[in-house]
Design a protein around this motif. Structure first.
Motif, PDB file in Angstrom:
ATOM      1  N   PRO A   1      11.315 -60.016 -36.821  1.00  0.00           N
ATOM      2  CA  PRO A   1      12.218 -58.662 -37.253  1.00  0.00           C
ATOM      3  C   PRO A   1      11.681 -57.952 -38.594  1.00  0.00           C
ATOM      4  O   PRO A   1      11.927 -56.998 -38.569  1.00  0.00           O
ATOM      5  CB  PRO A   1      13.373 -59.382 -37.448  1.00  0.00           C
ATOM      6  CG  PRO A   1      13.113 -60.795 -37.603  1.00  0.00           C
ATOM      7  CD  PRO A   1      11.836 -61.305 -36.849  1.00  0.00           C
ATOM      8  N   TYR A   2      11.238 -58.778 -39.596  1.00  0.00           N
ATOM      9  CA  TYR A   2      11.078 -58.017 -40.883  1.00  0.00           C
ATOM     10  C   TYR A   2       9.797 -56.879 -40.500  1.00  0.00           C
ATOM     11  O   TYR A   2       9.901 -55.928 -41.083  1.00  0.00           O
ATOM     12  CB  TYR A   2      10.460 -59.050 -41.777  1.00  0.00           C
ATOM     13  CG  TYR A   2       9.780 -58.603 -43.049  1.00  0.00           C
ATOM     14  CD1 TYR A   2      10.866 -58.295 -44.067  1.00  0.00           C
ATOM     15  CD2 TYR A   2       8.416 -58.548 -43.535  1.00  0.00           C
ATOM     16  CE1 TYR A   2      10.490 -57.520 -45.201  1.00  0.00           C
ATOM     17  CE2 TYR A   2       8.175 -57.741 -44.700  1.00  0.00           C
ATOM     18  CZ  TYR A   2       9.320 -57.428 -45.541  1.00  0.00           C
ATOM     19  OH  TYR A   2       8.836 -57.003 -46.838  1.00  0.00           O
ATOM     20  N   ILE A   3       8.887 -57.251 -39.761  1.00  0.00           N
ATOM     21  CA  ILE A   3       7.745 -56.441 -39.571  1.00  0.00           C
ATOM     22  C   ILE A   3       8.283 -55.170 -38.570  1.00  0.00           C
ATOM     23  O   ILE A   3       7.933 -54.095 -38.695  1.00  0.00           O
ATOM     24  CB  ILE A   3       6.576 -56.766 -38.540  1.00  0.00           C
ATOM     25  CG1 ILE A   3       5.808 -58.035 -39.472  1.00  0.00           C
ATOM     26  CG2 ILE A   3       5.587 -56.013 -38.003  1.00  0.00           C
ATOM     27  CD1 ILE A   3       4.737 -58.929 -38.864  1.00  0.00           C
ATOM     28  N   ALA A   4       9.236 -55.604 -37.592  1.00  0.00           N
ATOM     29  CA  ALA A   4       9.660 -54.630 -36.931  1.00  0.00           C
ATOM     30  C   ALA A   4      10.575 -53.531 -37.433  1.00  0.00           C
ATOM     31  O   ALA A   4      10.557 -52.428 -37.410  1.00  0.00           O
ATOM     32  CB  ALA A   4      10.654 -55.189 -35.659  1.00  0.00           C
ATOM     33  N   ASP A   5      11.284 -53.988 -38.529  1.00  0.00           N
ATOM     34  CA  ASP A   5      12.147 -53.232 -39.404  1.00  0.00           C
ATOM     35  C   ASP A   5      11.303 -52.307 -40.323  1.00  0.00           C
ATOM     36  O   ASP A   5      11.360 -51.147 -40.291  1.00  0.00           O
ATOM     37  CB  ASP A   5      12.921 -53.983 -40.452  1.00  0.00           C
ATOM     38  CG  ASP A   5      14.236 -54.533 -39.727  1.00  0.00           C
ATOM     39  OD1 ASP A   5      14.612 -54.071 -38.855  1.00  0.00           O
ATOM     40  OD2 ASP A   5      14.704 -55.446 -40.171  1.00  0.00           O
ATOM     41  N   LYS A   6      10.178 -52.781 -40.614  1.00  0.00           N
ATOM     42  CA  LYS A   6       8.979 -51.852 -41.263  1.00  0.00           C
ATOM     43  C   LYS A   6       8.719 -50.820 -40.460  1.00  0.00           C
ATOM     44  O   LYS A   6       8.453 -49.754 -40.910  1.00  0.00           O
ATOM     45  CB  LYS A   6       8.097 -52.676 -42.076  1.00  0.00           C
ATOM     46  CG  LYS A   6       8.370 -53.530 -43.198  1.00  0.00           C
ATOM     47  CD  LYS A   6       7.407 -53.912 -44.326  1.00  0.00           C
ATOM     48  CE  LYS A   6       6.290 -54.651 -43.648  1.00  0.00           C
ATOM     49  NZ  LYS A   6       5.214 -55.189 -44.629  1.00  0.00           N
ATOM     50  N   LEU A   7       7.984 -51.305 -39.360  1.00  0.00           N
ATOM     51  CA  LEU A   7       7.378 -50.292 -38.458  1.00  0.00           C
ATOM     52  C   LEU A   7       8.533 -49.247 -37.934  1.00  0.00           C
ATOM     53  O   LEU A   7       8.272 -48.002 -37.818  1.00  0.00           O
ATOM     54  CB  LEU A   7       6.944 -50.991 -37.071  1.00  0.00           C
ATOM     55  CG  LEU A   7       5.916 -51.918 -37.164  1.00  0.00           C
ATOM     56  CD1 LEU A   7       5.808 -52.603 -35.989  1.00  0.00           C
ATOM     57  CD2 LEU A   7       4.683 -50.984 -37.451  1.00  0.00           C
ATOM     58  N   ALA A   8       9.733 -49.629 -37.952  1.00  0.00           N
ATOM     59  CA  ALA A   8      10.847 -48.679 -37.396  1.00  0.00           C
ATOM     60  C   ALA A   8      10.957 -47.808 -38.762  1.00  0.00           C
ATOM     61  O   ALA A   8      11.710 -46.929 -38.326  1.00  0.00           O
ATOM     62  CB  ALA A   8      12.076 -49.656 -37.356  1.00  0.00           C
ATOM     63  N   ALA A   9      10.826 -48.150 -39.994  1.00  0.00           N
ATOM     64  CA  ALA A   9      11.325 -47.211 -41.100  1.00  0.00           C
ATOM     65  C   ALA A   9      10.016 -46.258 -41.303  1.00  0.00           C
ATOM     66  O   ALA A   9      10.397 -45.324 -42.240  1.00  0.00           O
ATOM     67  CB  ALA A   9      11.221 -48.182 -42.304  1.00  0.00           C
TER      68      ALA A   9
END
Length: 372
Positions: free
Chosen positions: A29-37
């Motif tokens: 989820p940490y990486i997914a949040d960064k990609l989404a940002a």
């Protein structure tokens, strides 16, 4: 709906891509949040370049169009030159990862050379930290069988970018100067599917190829398999310096842009993560060489600084101030701008070791602040 949810449920995403992003969110989820940002960062005027890490230039191929050829030991031997500059080590990779994470950067590509010949490949992945960054590896496919594919997935690699330079077996093998390489790529495609590795194929577009049946057939094959095809324009650098006839013209680029509407095909000029960057120098990509120098794209052999000496944030700021690489431009700087191509060839010809250090190629006097 949050920015994350908007990205996850973007109606422009294929069902397969939406599924992959959903799976990543569950696992990391940490990486997914960064990609989404990324889209929000760029909307706010920040940048989020992919970091290409060229820790090693070892390679089992010697391709006609290789942009890294002049960095390799075999080329330096021709020039009777020894590269005794300090090399980036695991601690430097860990520090680069840390600084990138602080800046909200999310994507690392391990490249070279051929990454899968590196004895310390697993250690490089660990140093980048696949729980903090989305890790991709380039490969020519020669060593990518099913066993290797499952191993890559197990250590945290998320995606493979594999080269296929013609859908005609003999043409691919000839362009890559390696008989049997086409069949290895085909094996690698199946291996990625079996292991759950995300896959994109990359192909080099030379002058006139966009008009051929071969290229259209390759685009159709990738679309039918649900595999994206990344199209790299041939550039007059590296091995291809001796092949100016490879460089595409505007008609080729226009044909490719039209084909993007029909097939799963894209280039470095294609809008991504909700934004259109145009030429992606610094804004969308940077390359870190084996000696820690940072260049604004894989095909530009002039540095904005050494990450072992200067903070990443400062180096990126230099790139964004530079009148060649900072402003939005709709064309490819090293592939389509005759003035920059001439400058690049003139400057790099004076140096046996590449890239050209900051101050001798790009320099402070070029900054937008000083010429405004």
């Amino acid at each position: 709906m949050s920015a994350t949810e908007a990205l996850m449920f973007d109606k422009s995403l294929t069902a397969g891509e939406a599924r992959k992003r959903g799976d990543l969110r569950k696992r990391k989820p940490y990486i997914a949040d960064k990609l989404a940002a990324i889209a929000d960062m760029e909307e706010a005027g920040e940048i989020s370049p992919i970091i290409r890490l060229e820790k090693s230039y070892l390679c089992n191929f010697q391709c006609t169009h290789c942009s890294a050829e002049y960095y390799m030991d075999r080329d330096l031997k021709k020039k009777e030159t020894i590269d005794d500059r300090p090399k980036i080590d695991m601690e430097a990779v860990k520090e680069l990862s840390r600084q990138a994470d602080e800046l909200g950067l999310a994507r690392f590509v391990i490249t070279g050379g051929e990454p899968l010949v590196m004895r310390d490949f697993d250690e490089v992945v660990a140093a980048i930290d696949p729980d903090k960054h989305y890790v991709i590896t380039d490969t020519n496919g020669w060593f990518l069988d099913e066993v290797r594919a499952f191993h890559l997935k197990s250590i945290g690699v998320e995606k493979v970018q594999m080269s296929l330079d013609s859908f005609i077996e003999e043409e691919h093998d000839s362009f890559r100067n390696k008989k049997g390489s086409y069949q290895r790529v085909m094996r690698g495609i199946d291996a990625c599917a079996a292991s759950g590795l995300n896959l994109i194929l990359s192909t080099c577009l030379i002058n006139g190829r966009a008009k051929t049946k071969e290229f259209r057939d390759l685009c159709q094959y990738c679309t039918d398999r649900g595999v994206g095809l990344y199209v790299s324009y041939a550039k007059p650098v590296g091995s291809a310096t001796d092949h100016p006839e490879f460089v595409i013209d505007k008609e080729d680029a226009d044909i490719l842009r039209e084909m993007e509407k029909e097939f799963l095909v894209f280039s470095h000029m294609t809008p991504s993560y909700g934004s259109y960057k145009g030429c992606i120098t610094v804004k969308g990509i940077i390359t870190v060489t084996s000696t820690g120098e940072i260049t604004p794209c894989p095909y530009i052999d002039m540095s904005f600084g050494n990450v072992m000496q200067t903070p990443l944030k400062e180096i990126l700021a230099r790139g964004m101030k530079n009148p060649w690489t900072g402003p939005h431009r709709p064309d490819c700087l090293i592939g389509e701008d005759p003035a920059f191509i001439k400058l690049h060839q003139t400057v790099t010809a004076k140096h046996k070791l590449l890239p050209v250090p900051y101050g001798e190629g790009f320099k402070d006097d070029d900054s937008l602040d000083r010429i405004a």
